[in-house]
Write a protein that holds these residues in place. Structure first.
Motif, mmCIF file in Angstrom:
data_model
loop_
_atom_site.group_PDB
_atom_site.id
_atom_site.type_symbol
_atom_site.label_atom_id
_atom_site.label_comp_id
_atom_site.label_asym_id
_atom_site.label_seq_id
_atom_site.Cartn_x
_atom_site.Cartn_y
_atom_site.Cartn_z
ATOM 1 N N HIS A 177 0.816 -1.214 0.000
ATOM 2 C CA HIS A 177 0.000 0.000 0.000
ATOM 3 C C HIS A 177 0.852 1.268 0.000
ATOM 4 O O HIS A 177 0.297 2.365 -0.090
ATOM 5 N N CYS A 178 2.167 1.122 0.092
ATOM 6 C CA CYS A 178 3.060 2.285 0.025
ATOM 7 C C CYS A 178 3.752 2.404 -1.326
ATOM 8 O O CYS A 178 4.629 3.271 -1.502
ATOM 9 N N LEU A 179 3.394 1.544 -2.288
ATOM 10 C CA LEU A 179 3.968 1.624 -3.629
ATOM 11 C C LEU A 179 3.237 2.670 -4.460
ATOM 12 O O LEU A 179 2.046 2.934 -4.253
ATOM 13 N N ASP A 180 3.977 3.264 -5.395
ATOM 14 C CA ASP A 180 3.342 4.170 -6.354
ATOM 15 C C ASP A 180 2.465 3.361 -7.303
ATOM 16 O O ASP A 180 2.702 2.166 -7.559
ATOM 17 N N GLU A 181 1.487 4.018 -7.864
ATOM 18 C CA GLU A 181 0.557 3.330 -8.763
ATOM 19 C C GLU A 181 1.188 3.044 -10.118
ATOM 20 O O GLU A 181 2.115 3.737 -10.557
ATOM 21 N N GLY A 182 0.675 1.977 -10.776
ATOM 22 C CA GLY A 182 1.045 1.734 -12.164
ATOM 23 C C GLY A 182 1.918 0.528 -12.409
ATOM 24 O O GLY A 182 2.134 0.167 -13.574
ATOM 25 N N THR A 183 2.453 -0.125 -11.362
ATOM 26 C CA THR A 183 3.356 -1.257 -11.596
ATOM 27 C C THR A 183 2.833 -2.575 -11.038
ATOM 28 O O THR A 183 3.401 -3.630 -11.324
ATOM 29 N N VAL A 184 1.782 -2.554 -10.234
ATOM 30 C CA VAL A 184 1.225 -3.779 -9.652
ATOM 31 C C VAL A 184 0.089 -4.277 -10.541
ATOM 32 O O VAL A 184 -0.863 -3.546 -10.825
ATOM 33 N N ARG A 185 0.225 -5.553 -10.957
ATOM 34 C CA ARG A 185 -0.794 -6.132 -11.833
ATOM 35 C C ARG A 185 -1.859 -6.888 -11.043
ATOM 36 O O ARG A 185 -3.057 -6.801 -11.345
ATOM 37 N N SER A 186 -1.409 -7.650 -10.041
ATOM 38 C CA SER A 186 -2.358 -8.420 -9.231
ATOM 39 C C SER A 186 -1.772 -8.648 -7.844
ATOM 40 O O SER A 186 -0.558 -8.484 -7.630
#
Length: 259
Positions: free
Chosen positions: A223-232
């Protein structure tokens, strides 16, 4: 008779004269004796000119550079060491038959030599992984991590993870890089003190930490990652309240921080 007396009288007079003439010579030899008693560094060759010679030799103590600077001017600074050799460019490397392809690739991507090398490393160093970036709430702490686009998240119910909702995925330390904020991070430990619960001093957010199960790696808060790189995202519950039994029964969690 007079001649005999005058001759006899002349002799003592001659002796007196010779005695008088010896006195100055003895007096003149006295300074020489004093000079002989002086230290060797002060003794000259026996004459005053020779005695002044060592001081004449000691006068020119300044270096040739100081003499070139002229009177009243400070001597010039010593020359600076040569700069380190620059990194070789593409034209200096022996690329063989790939030179033309490399130069075409750089032009097509509009990249410098270093930028093209970085692109290739980012693409092929961790094949099958993507580079995620993230950080705390206030922005003081920023990091990047190489991991799959499909994240395997652990939801632990141990005493501390339950209170702060510490869901995380685990990566080896070599795939994690702190971009900024080392001075803004503080650490909390308890019990065995193996887990290093790191968080931002300013906003209190724990965006990553070093888990007890994998002290050689990092647990990253998705939940602390930037958006756009997590697929699932797949979430697995971990019974941290009975930690010793859970870690013994789990087959893969301890190997997740290995290369």
């Amino acid at each position: 008779m007079r001649r005999a007396r005058s001759g006899a009288a002349a002799k003592p007079r001659g002796q007196k004269r010779s005695g008088v003439s010896r006195a100055p010579a003895a007096a003149a030899s006295a300074p020489g004796a004093d000079r002989a008693r002086r230290p060797a560094g002060q003794a000259g060759g026996g004459s005053r000119a020779a005695a002044r010679q060592p001081s004449a030799k000691r006068r020119p103590q300044s270096s040739p550079r100081a003499q070139e600077a002229g009177p009243g001017e400070p001597p010039p600074e010593p020359p600076l060491p040569p700069p380190p050799p620059a990194a070789p460019s593409a034209s200096e490397l022996d690329l063989g038959e790939q030179r033309e392809r490399w130069e075409t690739f750089q032009k097509r991507q509009r990249l410098s030599f270093e930028g093209a090398a970085k692109l290739l490393l980012d693409t092929y160093e961790y094949q099958g992984l993507v580079k995620h970036t993230g950080g705390c709430h206030c922005g003081a702490v920023r990091f990047e991590v190489w991991a799959s686009a499909d994240l395997h998240i652990f939801d632990c119910n141990c005493s501390i993870c339950k209170k702060k909702q510490n869901r995380h995925f685990i990566v080896p330390a070599s795939r994690f890089k702190l971009l900024k904020g080392a001075e803004s991070i503080t650490t909390y430990t308890f019990n065995t003190h193996k887990a290093q619960h790191t968080f931002c001093k300013r906003c209190g957010v724990q965006s990553f930490y070093s888990p007890r199960s994998n002290p050689g790696g990092f647990g990253i808060a998705p939940h602390c990652l930037d958006e756009g790189t997590v697929r699932s995202v797949v979430v697995e519950e971990f019974n941290g309240s009975d930690w010793e039994k859970a870690i013994k029964e789990h087959k893969t969690i301890k190997s997740m921080s290995k290369e």
